[in-house]
Design a protein around this motif. Structure first.
Motif, short mmCIF file in Angstrom:
data_model
loop_
_atom_site.label_atom_id
_atom_site.label_comp_id
_atom_site.label_asym_id
_atom_site.label_seq_id
_atom_site.Cartn_x
_atom_site.Cartn_y
_atom_site.Cartn_z
N TRP A 1 0.77 -1.26 0.05
CA TRP A 1 -0.15 -0.09 0.06
C TRP A 1 0.77 1.47 0.10
N ASP B 1 2.40 8.31 -0.18
CA ASP B 1 0.90 8.10 0.16
C ASP B 1 0.10 9.02 -0.67
N ASN B 2 -1.07 8.34 -0.72
CA ASN B 2 -2.31 9.35 -1.29
C ASN B 2 -3.53 9.19 -0.41
N GLN B 3 -4.49 10.31 -0.69
CA GLN B 3 -5.54 10.22 0.07
C GLN B 3 -5.91 8.94 0.67
N TRP B 4 -6.15 7.91 -0.27
CA TRP B 4 -6.70 6.44 0.13
C TRP B 4 -5.65 5.84 1.31
N SER B 5 -4.49 5.99 0.91
CA SER B 5 -3.47 5.14 1.51
C SER B 5 -3.03 5.98 2.90
N VAL C 1 -5.56 6.98 4.44
CA VAL C 1 -6.73 6.57 5.51
C VAL C 1 -6.60 5.02 5.77
N ILE C 2 -6.28 4.01 5.17
CA ILE C 2 -6.22 2.82 5.10
C ILE C 2 -5.11 2.20 5.90
N LYS C 3 -3.90 2.64 5.71
CA LYS C 3 -2.67 2.26 6.54
C LYS C 3 -2.85 2.61 7.92
#
Length: 159
Positions: free
Chosen positions: A61, A138-142, A144-146
């Motif tokens: 990720w 990272d991006n916005q998704w990672s 949050v998810i990480k």
């Protein structure tokens, strides 16, 4: 330099001494738990969890933005990062443990350590780590998810 600062704080607060004592000086690195099957199973499961969360999920990720991935270098860096950052977590724990009313209530000690770490880590990442140490990964998704899938469960379980 950042890792050196973490270790300096750890030495100043006595955390590094405990780490060194258990791993080098003590005859029993389990701190008296070598015959405790639950402790041994818990420790083994924690090692598996660390492998799955960081070696498998976190690396998948983490975005490279077409940069070459250097696995061995990343493993070495990750190992040093893990030891250094964990010294900060243990130092926060030791600060709260020094408060008598907190030390006598393990649940309160765990909650305060978690909250202290939760306040430290994102500020440190935003102000120092993501600006001066690591290239964009990272991006916005990672972002949050990480934390939700990796960092927060890891902190809760290892406390």
């Amino acid at each position: 330099l950042i890792f050196a600062v973490f270790w300096f704080i750890s030495f100043a607060l006595g955390s590094a001494h405990e780490f060194y004592y258990l791993l080098v000086l003590s005859d029993d690195a389990t701190n008296g738990h070598s015959d405790d099957n639950a402790f041994i199973i818990w420790t083994a499961l924690n090692c598996v969890m660390e492998f799955v969360l960081y070696w498998w999920l976190w690396t998948r990720w983490t975005l490279t933005y077409n940069r070459e991935r250097h696995t061995l270098l990343a493993l070495g860096f990750g190992f040093i990062w893990g030891l250094s950052v964990s010294q900060m977590l243990v130092s926060i724990y030791r600060c709260f443990r020094a408060i008598e009313v907190v030390a006598s209530r393990r649940w309160l000690l765990a909650i305060l350590t978690f909250v202290g770490w939760s306040l430290f880590q994102p500020v440190f990442d935003e102000v120092i780590w993501n600006k001066y140490v690591m290239p964009t990964h990272d991006n916005q998704w990672s972002l949050v998810i990480k934390p939700v899938v990796i960092h927060i469960p890891n902190t809760i379980i290892t406390l």
